[in-house]
Scaffold this active site. Structure first.
Site, short mmCIF file in Angstrom:
data_model
loop_
_atom_site.label_atom_id
_atom_site.label_comp_id
_atom_site.label_asym_id
_atom_site.label_seq_id
_atom_site.Cartn_x
_atom_site.Cartn_y
_atom_site.Cartn_z
N HIS A 15 17.73 -22.21 -6.04
CA HIS A 15 17.28 -22.97 -4.86
C HIS A 15 17.86 -22.29 -3.61
O HIS A 15 18.70 -22.86 -2.92
CB HIS A 15 17.74 -24.41 -4.97
CG HIS A 15 17.04 -25.36 -4.05
ND1 HIS A 15 16.08 -24.96 -3.15
CD2 HIS A 15 17.16 -26.71 -3.89
CE1 HIS A 15 15.63 -26.00 -2.48
NE2 HIS A 15 16.28 -27.08 -2.91
N ARG A 46 18.40 -27.48 7.27
CA ARG A 46 17.33 -27.03 6.39
C ARG A 46 16.13 -26.54 7.20
O ARG A 46 15.49 -25.55 6.84
CB ARG A 46 16.88 -28.15 5.45
CG ARG A 46 17.84 -28.46 4.34
CD ARG A 46 17.37 -29.65 3.52
NE ARG A 46 16.12 -29.35 2.84
CZ ARG A 46 16.02 -28.83 1.62
NH1 ARG A 46 17.11 -28.50 0.96
NH2 ARG A 46 14.85 -28.62 1.06
N ARG A 86 7.38 -24.69 -5.06
CA ARG A 86 8.36 -25.42 -5.86
C ARG A 86 7.80 -25.47 -7.27
O ARG A 86 6.77 -26.11 -7.50
CB ARG A 86 8.59 -26.82 -5.31
CG ARG A 86 9.20 -26.84 -3.92
CD ARG A 86 9.39 -28.26 -3.41
NE ARG A 86 10.42 -28.97 -4.13
CZ ARG A 86 11.67 -29.18 -3.67
NH1 ARG A 86 12.01 -28.71 -2.48
NH2 ARG A 86 12.54 -29.84 -4.37
N GLN A 107 18.14 -23.92 0.11
CA GLN A 107 19.15 -24.95 0.32
C GLN A 107 20.50 -24.33 0.64
O GLN A 107 21.22 -24.81 1.52
CB GLN A 107 19.28 -25.84 -0.92
CG GLN A 107 20.38 -26.87 -0.81
CD GLN A 107 20.18 -27.84 0.34
OE1 GLN A 107 19.11 -28.43 0.47
NE2 GLN A 107 21.19 -28.00 1.18
N CYS A 130 23.07 -32.08 -0.86
CA CYS A 130 21.76 -31.72 -0.28
C CYS A 130 20.81 -32.90 -0.14
O CYS A 130 19.73 -32.74 0.44
CB CYS A 130 21.12 -30.59 -1.08
SG CYS A 130 20.61 -31.05 -2.74
N ASP A 158 25.72 -32.49 -6.20
CA ASP A 158 24.27 -32.61 -6.12
C ASP A 158 23.87 -33.71 -7.10
O ASP A 158 24.72 -34.26 -7.81
CB ASP A 158 23.64 -31.26 -6.50
CG ASP A 158 22.12 -31.27 -6.41
OD1 ASP A 158 21.59 -32.03 -5.60
OD2 ASP A 158 21.47 -30.52 -7.16
#
Length: 321
Positions: free
Chosen positions: A135, A297, A108, A138, A270, A230
């Site tokens: 991302h 996930r 990340r 996700q 998410c 989001d």
């Protein structure tokens, strides 16, 4: 059925994958979920394999919550995880050192370019756990959730209402490859990256799908099967909070938003969610898929790891995408 071979690949962005390759990862996700969760099988596909994890950003509770639960399934397949944080960005050294110590790395990072450098210098698969631009892991969880709910992804209209961020970018790099339409509303000044938009327009043209970019949330929601939002304030944007909250006025997803959506509308987020992004009536409604989305996930990241590290072929019948 032609076997898709992803062993040894990096997962930096879904831009680098064909529709069939992304479908394979979703098929593998469904297969592992069925065999492990439903049938209770133990599948040590990645026995004695190790996963390195890099967190360039600080590690607040939400990161432990999100990424920890996703990678925990790596151990269920016989592997083990080591965790590191880094503030100094020497990805040349990291790539070489981690290649000698682990079998794959999930990172990340702030900049996508740093992730690209890490992948270039490493000789093992590098997985984008999140960057400023993309991302991808996700979105795989989102697509698996929608596949389970709607039985097919082709023809769905995704309605994004929020920031022109890394998650929207990942949708833009992949939705058209499934035959899905995308309608995205972002406030002025918060539109998606122009280079991503240009490529998304190309994908839409190639696949005969619709791509609408607007500043009007209700226009984006009109006729949408899936309402998606989001966080408005991502990590590293805390100083912009007041400015962002003002810019995003009118972007909260509510039942008023849902009224203009398709009759079979669902909702995705998410997590973790804040009330200004979506009200309780939508978030906790039977149409909300946020909790299956959260569970998925772990199945999708597990499938990514198995696909990048092994030659495993799914046993479950391939879904109709």
């Amino acid at each position: 059925q032609n076997k898709v071979q992803l062993k040894g690949c990096d997962l930096l962005t879904l831009k680098n994958f064909t529709g069939e390759e992304i479908k394979y990862m979703l098929w593998l996700s469904a297969d592992l979920k069925f065999r492990i969760k439903q049938k209770g099988e133990y599948l040590p596909f990645i026995a004695r394999k190790s996963l390195g994890m890099i967190f360039e950003k600080k590690i607040p509770e939400q990161i432990v919550y999100r990424t920890g639960k996703s990678t925990a399934k790596f151990t269920l397949c016989g592997g083990f995880v080591c965790l590191t944080t880094t503030k100094k960005k020497n990805h040349f050294l990291l790539g070489h050192v981690l290649s000698s110590m682990t079998d794959a790395v999930l990172a990340r990072v702030y900049k996508q370019s740093d992730l690209d450098t890490l992948a270039k210098e490493a000789s093992i698969p590098i997985i984008n756990g999140l960057s400023d631009l993309y991302h991808p892991i996700q979105i795989l969880a989102d697509y698996l959730t929608l596949q389970e709910h709607y039985s097919s992804l082709k023809g769905l209209t995704l309605s994004w209402i929020g920031d022109g961020n890394n998650i929207l970018h990942s949708i833009m790099m992949s939705a058209a490859k499934f035959g899905m339409h995308l309608q995205a509303a972002t406030p002025k000044g918060y539109e998606p990256d122009p280079s991503v938009t240009k490529l998304a327009e190309q994908y839409a043209k190639e696949n005969g799908t619709k791509l609408l970019l607007t500043n009007d949330p209700l226009e984006a929601a009109h006729g949408g099967n899936v309402l998606i939002t989001d966080t408005w304030i991502s990590m590293g944007q805390e100083e912009e909070k007041k400015k962002r909250l003002q810019a995003f006025q009118g972007y909260q997803v509510t039942m008023k938003t849902a009224k203009v959506a398709a009759s079979d509308w669902t909702f995705l987020h998410c997590l973790p969610r804040k009330p200004e992004e979506v009200d309780d009536e939508v978030f906790y409604s039977p149409r909300s898929l946020v909790f299956p989305e959260a569970e998925n996930r772990k199945w999708t990241i597990m499938a990514v790891m198995v696909s990048l590290l092994t030659d495993y072929s799914p046993q479950l019948q391939k879904p109709k995408f």
